[in-house]
Scaffold this active site. Structure first.
Site, PDB file in Angstrom:
ATOM      1  N   HIS A 176       1.255  -1.283   0.073  1.00  0.00           N
ATOM      2  CA  HIS A 176       0.023   0.404   0.012  1.00  0.00           C
ATOM      3  C   HIS A 176       1.166   1.140  -0.255  1.00  0.00           C
ATOM      4  O   HIS A 176       1.806   1.371   0.563  1.00  0.00           O
ATOM      5  CB  HIS A 176      -0.989  -0.055   1.139  1.00  0.00           C
ATOM      6  N   HIS A 301       2.649  -4.055   6.735  1.00  0.00           N
ATOM      7  CA  HIS A 301       1.170  -2.770   6.491  1.00  0.00           C
ATOM      8  C   HIS A 301       1.750  -1.705   7.667  1.00  0.00           C
ATOM      9  O   HIS A 301       2.329  -1.665   8.538  1.00  0.00           O
ATOM     10  CB  HIS A 301      -0.075  -3.250   6.193  1.00  0.00           C
ATOM     11  N   GLU A 377       0.356  -4.737  10.941  1.00  0.00           N
ATOM     12  CA  GLU A 377       0.147  -3.898  11.026  1.00  0.00           C
ATOM     13  C   GLU A 377       1.290  -2.691  11.873  1.00  0.00           C
ATOM     14  O   GLU A 377       0.591  -2.762  13.097  1.00  0.00           O
ATOM     15  CB  GLU A 377      -1.517  -3.454  10.541  1.00  0.00           C
TER      16      GLU A 377
HETATM   17  O1  0X9 Z   1      -7.015  -3.434   4.329  1.00  0.00           O
HETATM   18  C1  0X9 Z   1      -5.832  -4.219   4.449  1.00  0.00           C
HETATM   19  O2  0X9 Z   1      -5.395  -4.573   3.356  1.00  0.00           O
HETATM   20  C2  0X9 Z   1      -4.642  -4.482   4.558  1.00  0.00           C
HETATM   21  N1  0X9 Z   1      -5.538  -2.924   6.227  1.00  0.00           N
HETATM   22  S1  0X9 Z   1      -4.727  -1.979   5.922  1.00  0.00           S
HETATM   23  O3  0X9 Z   1      -5.167  -0.544   6.437  1.00  0.00           O
HETATM   24  N2  0X9 Z   1      -2.692  -1.555   5.735  1.00  0.00           N
HETATM   25  O4  0X9 Z   1      -5.288  -1.467   4.281  1.00  0.00           O
HETATM   26  C3  0X9 Z   1      -5.152  -5.666   6.162  1.00  0.00           C
HETATM   27  C4  0X9 Z   1      -4.993  -6.767   5.673  1.00  0.00           C
HETATM   28  C5  0X9 Z   1      -5.078  -8.116   5.936  1.00  0.00           C
HETATM   29  N3  0X9 Z   1      -5.553  -8.986   4.647  1.00  0.00           N
HETATM   30  C6  0X9 Z   1      -4.638  -9.579   4.148  1.00  0.00           C
HETATM   31  N4  0X9 Z   1      -3.675  -9.223   5.114  1.00  0.00           N
HETATM   32  N5  0X9 Z   1      -5.600 -10.126   3.310  1.00  0.00           N
HETATM   33 ZN    ZN Z   2      -1.746  -1.822   3.829  1.00  0.00          ZN
END
Ligand code: 0X9
Ligand code: ZN
Length: 414
Positions: A176, A301, A377
């Site tokens: 991201h 993330h 995260e």
């Molecule tokens: O929404 C997302 O992709 C992640 N949170 S973020 O705020 N960084 O965008 C969470 C990802 C968890 N899910 C997966 N890894 N599939």
């Molecule tokens: Zn993310």
């Protein structure tokens, strides 16, 4: 109806007119926090999205965080008043956050961890260390981007007496674009693996073959540096006006099932035109599939401050879930000792965040059966983190990796 159309037209006009020629300032954008049941917050969000594409929103723990442009501020307040929800302004002027962060943009020629760097600088750093430690590191190319950039990583593989292939630890970061702390932390971790004299860290380094990719969405990351700080997606062209797909919704496992949209103009979670429609995810997945002996896949993330395990769209537990949780807990304990910061989890995203299908971690687990698969995260506030404090998260992550692999080896995964 006519008034509605006029409002929409004026908003579209505003969005097109703004910042085509310069870095988007986010001047007077307000970050709101709204409290209420998830259903009510979803309906509020839906109403807002009928008028405008929001640059950032997230619903969690019965709270909605949403970034509101000055020209829709009064509209937002009117809609909110219909719902009678507890609302507060968390950031008065979002451009201030960006300004403060900018003070830490690259100032001198030396790569450091007190500033944020664009993708070319990160790649230059990787190139330099691959030369400095040429006996046991090398540059690797994990894939390519829509705009023709390479997805460059560093392979760290110290020589062994037995000359047997080691198990691979793969680190994915920066999928991201706007989550800037993740490439910064990842290069910090690389630096620790290369230079630390702590015997625990050198032992961890020597035990595995590391493949570390700080920016797997290089086009998006560059765009967030040069045009729009809140950009999250890739930069592929979908329609005349709409660009990019969410590279963490585009992998070929349960694609578009939960927490993703088929609307290419959605600013956040467009899953792409088909699974692996994005060159970045397609090429990287091919690279990952060709790796023999993958022990661990770790994705970074920001900034929900939690540790997630597969599958992100399910509350069911995979076969080694108990081990993953035990290992993850040790990882978080090690991290806690650095700054006293508590992370949520380990758990699936469906359990503690939201359901999200099509993410890399889930595909890796499903397609390759890799035993240890995690998403960290990291910390922050609406994707900002002060550049002079990157080292805090860098040290935390280094210890979290140490905890993770210490416990994994205790449980005979190594
Ligand atoms: O929404 C997302 O992709 C992640 N949170 S973020 O705020 N960084 O965008 C969470 C990802 C968890 N899910 C997966 N890894 N599939
Ligand atoms: Zn993310």
């Amino acid at each position: 109806m006519i008034i509605y159309l006029l409002i929409c037209l004026s908003l579209i006009k505003f969005n097109l007119a703004e910042n085509i020629y310069e870095y988007k300032s986010y001047k007077d954008y307000k970050l709101y926090e709204v409290e209420g049941s998830n259903d009510i917050l979803d309906s509020l969000l839906q109403k807002l999205k009928n008028f405008v594409e929001l640059p950032y929103y997230e619903t969690r723990d019965s709270k909605l965080e949403v970034l509101i442009a000055p020209d829709i501020n009064s509209l937002f307040e009117q809609i909110i008043s219909l719902y009678d929800l507890k609302t507060k302004v968390v950031v008065e002027d979002y451009s201030e956050l960006i300004r403060l962060e900018k003070s830490g943009y690259r100032k001198n020629s030396a790569f450091s961890w007190t500033a944020y760097y664009d993708v070319d600088d990160i790649y230059e750093y990787l190139g330099n260390v691959s030369k400095e430690y040429s006996n046991w590191t090398q540059l690797v190319v994990g894939g390519e981007s829509y705009e023709g950039r390479q997805i460059v990583g560093l392979r760290i593989n110290t020589p062994t007496e037995k000359d047997e292939p080691k198990k691979i630890v793969f680190i994915e970061s920066g999928i991201h674009a706007r989550e800037w702390i993740t490439p910064a932390t990842t290069t910090y971790f690389i630096n620790q693996l290369l230079t630390s004299t702590d015997p625990k860290i050198t032992a961890m380094r020597n035990q595995f073959e590391w493949q570390i990719f700080p920016t797997v969405n290089p086009d998006g990351y560059h765009y967030s540096f040069t045009w729009d700080r809140m950009w999250r997606k890739t930069r592929s062209k979908s329609t005349f006006f709409c660009y990019g797909a969410d590279p963490n919704r585009n992998w070929d496992y349960n694609w578009l099932k939960n927490g993703a949209t088929s609307n290419p103009c959605n600013y956040q979670t467009y899953g792409g035109s088909e699974p692996f429609s994005e060159k970045e995810t397609r090429t990287l997945s091919e690279y990952i599939q060709d790796l023999d002996n993958l022990l661990a896949y770790v994705a970074f993330h920001a900034d929900a401050q939690m540790l997630l395990v597969p599958y992100s769209d399910s509350v069911e537990h995979i076969d080694n879930y108990d081990d993953l949780v035990k290992i993850g807990k040790t990882s978080l304990e090690y991290g806690y000792k650095v700054n006293g910061e508590k992370y949520d989890g380990p758990a699936t995203a469906a359990e503690i965040l939201y359901k999200a299908s099509g993410g890399s971690m889930d595909w890796v687990r499903h397609a390759t059966g890799t035993p240890l698969v995690y998403t960290y995260e990291l910390r922050g506030k609406s994707f900002h983190w002060p550049p002079d404090r990157i080292y805090e998260q860098g040290d935390e992550v280094t210890q979290m990796m140490l905890g993770l692999f210490t416990e994994a080896c205790n449980l005979n995964y190594c």
